[in-house]
Design a protein around this motif. Structure first.
Motif, short mmCIF file in Angstrom:
data_model
loop_
_atom_site.label_atom_id
_atom_site.label_comp_id
_atom_site.label_asym_id
_atom_site.label_seq_id
_atom_site.Cartn_x
_atom_site.Cartn_y
_atom_site.Cartn_z
N ASP A 6 24.01 34.83 110.31
CA ASP A 6 26.48 34.90 110.18
C ASP A 6 26.32 35.95 109.08
O ASP A 6 27.10 36.84 109.12
N ASP A 7 25.31 35.56 108.39
CA ASP A 7 25.89 36.33 106.53
C ASP A 7 24.88 37.81 107.33
O ASP A 7 25.56 38.76 106.82
N ASN A 51 28.42 39.83 109.00
CA ASN A 51 29.63 39.81 107.81
C ASN A 51 29.26 40.82 107.17
O ASN A 51 29.80 41.68 106.17
N LYS A 76 32.84 42.17 113.12
CA LYS A 76 31.62 41.65 113.33
C LYS A 76 31.73 41.80 115.20
O LYS A 76 30.72 41.93 115.71
#
Length: 73
Positions: free
Chosen positions: A13-14, A17, A27
């Motif tokens: 997820d990081d 992003n 995203k």
């Protein structure tokens, strides 16, 4: 358009992003582009001719340098 829910690790997820922010896209758009690349690799693999997905860097003399190969798709 169809939708889906995706569970991912905090690290993924990081990264998603960071990529989306750096490209100025959402995203969701980043994920769609990633799936498009996966489909290209998969379609080429299905041809059975030994194709692989590769990343290249253009050098100052306009030659290309392979910087990554994805196999096993």
């Amino acid at each position: 358009m169809r939708s889906m829910t995706v569970e991912m690790s905090p690290e993924v997820d990081d990264a998603l992003n960071m990529i989306a922010c750096a490209r100025g896209i959402s995203k969701g758009e980043a994920m769609l582009r990633a799936f498009a690349l996966l489909k290209v690799a998969y379609d080429e693999k299905q041809k059975g001719d030994g194709s692989s997905l590769g990343l290249v860097r253009r050098l100052p003399d306009n030659t290309l340098q392979a910087v990554g190969i994805v196999t096993g798709i």
